[in-house]
Design an enzyme around this catalytic site. Structure first.
Site, PDB file in Angstrom:
ATOM      1  N   ASP A  82       8.576  -1.783  -4.928  1.00  0.00           N
ATOM      2  CA  ASP A  82       9.774  -1.007  -5.238  1.00  0.00           C
ATOM      3  C   ASP A  82       9.912  -0.790  -6.743  1.00  0.00           C
ATOM      4  O   ASP A  82      10.217   0.311  -7.200  1.00  0.00           O
ATOM      5  CB  ASP A  82      11.021  -1.714  -4.708  1.00  0.00           C
ATOM      6  CG  ASP A  82      11.089  -1.722  -3.200  1.00  0.00           C
ATOM      7  OD1 ASP A  82      10.835  -0.675  -2.589  1.00  0.00           O
ATOM      8  OD2 ASP A  82      11.396  -2.781  -2.630  1.00  0.00           O
TER       9      ASP A  82
ATOM     10  N   GLY B  57       0.812  -1.206   0.000  1.00  0.00           N
ATOM     11  CA  GLY B  57       0.000   0.000   0.000  1.00  0.00           C
ATOM     12  C   GLY B  57       0.844   1.253   0.000  1.00  0.00           C
ATOM     13  O   GLY B  57       2.042   1.233   0.282  1.00  0.00           O
TER      14      GLY B  57
ATOM     15  N   ASP C 173       6.121  -5.937   5.858  1.00  0.00           N
ATOM     16  CA  ASP C 173       5.630  -4.575   5.673  1.00  0.00           C
ATOM     17  C   ASP C 173       6.251  -4.022   4.383  1.00  0.00           C
ATOM     18  O   ASP C 173       7.385  -3.578   4.378  1.00  0.00           O
ATOM     19  CB  ASP C 173       6.050  -3.767   6.903  1.00  0.00           C
ATOM     20  CG  ASP C 173       5.779  -2.276   6.790  1.00  0.00           C
ATOM     21  OD1 ASP C 173       5.254  -1.842   5.762  1.00  0.00           O
ATOM     22  OD2 ASP C 173       6.102  -1.556   7.741  1.00  0.00           O
ATOM     23  N   ARG C 174       5.475  -4.053   3.298  1.00  0.00           N
ATOM     24  CA  ARG C 174       5.817  -3.660   1.918  1.00  0.00           C
ATOM     25  C   ARG C 174       6.620  -4.751   1.223  1.00  0.00           C
ATOM     26  O   ARG C 174       7.507  -5.369   1.797  1.00  0.00           O
ATOM     27  CB  ARG C 174       6.538  -2.330   1.840  1.00  0.00           C
ATOM     28  CG  ARG C 174       6.878  -1.939   0.386  1.00  0.00           C
ATOM     29  CD  ARG C 174       7.175  -0.460   0.216  1.00  0.00           C
ATOM     30  NE  ARG C 174       5.947   0.334   0.170  1.00  0.00           N
ATOM     31  CZ  ARG C 174       5.840   1.578   0.635  1.00  0.00           C
ATOM     32  NH1 ARG C 174       6.872   2.177   1.172  1.00  0.00           N
ATOM     33  NH2 ARG C 174       4.692   2.215   0.545  1.00  0.00           N
TER      34      ARG C 174
ATOM     35  N   THR D  20       1.130  -0.568  11.050  1.00  0.00           N
ATOM     36  CA  THR D  20       0.113  -0.802  12.082  1.00  0.00           C
ATOM     37  C   THR D  20      -0.543  -2.162  11.890  1.00  0.00           C
ATOM     38  O   THR D  20      -0.713  -2.925  12.859  1.00  0.00           O
ATOM     39  CB  THR D  20      -0.956   0.297  12.043  1.00  0.00           C
ATOM     40  OG1 THR D  20      -0.340   1.568  12.291  1.00  0.00           O
ATOM     41  CG2 THR D  20      -2.036   0.047  13.090  1.00  0.00           C
TER      42      THR D  20
ATOM     43  N   GLU E 166       8.915  13.444   5.460  1.00  0.00           N
ATOM     44  CA  GLU E 166       7.676  13.281   4.691  1.00  0.00           C
ATOM     45  C   GLU E 166       6.876  14.570   4.566  1.00  0.00           C
ATOM     46  O   GLU E 166       5.821  14.587   3.915  1.00  0.00           O
ATOM     47  CB  GLU E 166       6.796  12.198   5.322  1.00  0.00           C
ATOM     48  CG  GLU E 166       7.388  10.800   5.239  1.00  0.00           C
ATOM     49  CD  GLU E 166       6.498   9.742   5.879  1.00  0.00           C
ATOM     50  OE1 GLU E 166       6.715   8.543   5.570  1.00  0.00           O
ATOM     51  OE2 GLU E 166       5.617  10.092   6.675  1.00  0.00           O
TER      52      GLU E 166
ATOM     53  N   GLY F 222      -1.066   2.519   6.489  1.00  0.00           N
ATOM     54  CA  GLY F 222      -1.229   1.718   7.699  1.00  0.00           C
ATOM     55  C   GLY F 222      -0.572   0.353   7.666  1.00  0.00           C
ATOM     56  O   GLY F 222      -0.947  -0.538   8.437  1.00  0.00           O
TER      57      GLY F 222
ATOM     58  N   GLN G 206      16.316   3.759  -4.625  1.00  0.00           N
ATOM     59  CA  GLN G 206      15.589   2.579  -5.062  1.00  0.00           C
ATOM     60  C   GLN G 206      16.455   1.320  -5.045  1.00  0.00           C
ATOM     61  O   GLN G 206      15.973   0.239  -4.702  1.00  0.00           O
ATOM     62  CB  GLN G 206      15.005   2.816  -6.456  1.00  0.00           C
ATOM     63  CG  GLN G 206      13.864   3.829  -6.484  1.00  0.00           C
ATOM     64  CD  GLN G 206      12.741   3.459  -5.535  1.00  0.00           C
ATOM     65  OE1 GLN G 206      12.334   4.251  -4.693  1.00  0.00           O
ATOM     66  NE2 GLN G 206      12.227   2.253  -5.647  1.00  0.00           N
TER      67      GLN G 206
END
Length: 215
Positions: A84, A7, A78-79, A15, A145, A12, A54
């Site tokens: 990427d 995402g 998480d990801r 989390t 950010e 999130g 990257q």
């Protein structure tokens, strides 16, 4: 089992990783964005540092996947490494923040790595609108950010949707605009229940698309 959470920035992922691992006793692998030595430089000058950023993310993610596949535990990542390449690198190239030479070299490296990989047994995609992303990014207040624009997030969202549309594998889509699993105990229980039901429905080992959209 290998579960990937995908995402956009601020949707999130961390989390949800924490919720699932604490509930089911699974092991987490977090995206260590704060440890990336190129991140601050990248947000200050995206064109100069996009390739370095990257490649660093790609190599770290590849090493993580190797550890995951050797582990006897159920791992929540998480990801994923696919983001990427198909989301962030492609978007940087489209925005002319990565030149053709660097993009080609990056994609060649990714394709070599991808030939040694198998996709997650379950991919959970957290779909969120730009206002939701902006609100959650502001709430976590990370200095690097601050400059992220709504336009940049929208471009990433469009690439996420295109990638997910063609994703070949077991897929659960969670509409983050409609469920606040970070702050609502009722919504937290909902997301736990839907993941549990999805897992128990037998993961499709042949990676034929089976989309579950929640809520």
């Amino acid at each position: 089992m290998y579960i990937g959470i995908a995402g956009n920035i601020g949707c999130g992922k961390t989390t949800l990783t924490q919720i699932l691992t604490s509930t089911f006793g699974w092991k987490p692998h977090y995206e260590m964005a704060d440890d990336n030595p190129y991140l601050v430089d990248f947000y200050a000058d995206m064109q100069r540092w996009s390739f370095n950023l990257q490649v660093y993310f790609l190599t770290q993610r590849f090493k993580t996947i190797q550890r995951i596949r050797w582990s006897p535990d159920t791992i929540v990542q998480d990801r994923t490494i696919y983001e990427d390449a198909y989301i962030f690198a492609e978007n940087l190239y489209a925005m002319k923040l990565m030149n053709f030479r660097d993009y080609s070299a990056y994609m060649d490296l990714f394709k070599i790595m991808n030939s040694f990989l198998t996709p997650p047994d379950l991919l959970i995609y957290l779909r969120a609108s730009v206002p939701t992303l902006m609100r959650q990014i502001a709430a976590r207040n990370r200095s690097y950010e601050i400059g992220i624009s709504p336009q940049y997030l929208q471009q990433l969202n469009e690439r996420y949707e295109a990638w997910v549309e063609n994703y070949q594998g077991e897929l659960l889509i969670v509409n983050v605009d409609d469920i606040d699993f970070a702050n609502s105990d009722a919504d937290k229980k909902k997301i736990i229940d839907i993941v549990d039901r999805t897992i128990k429905n037998d993961i499709n080992k042949h990676q034929i698309v089976d989309r579950h959209v929640f809520p």
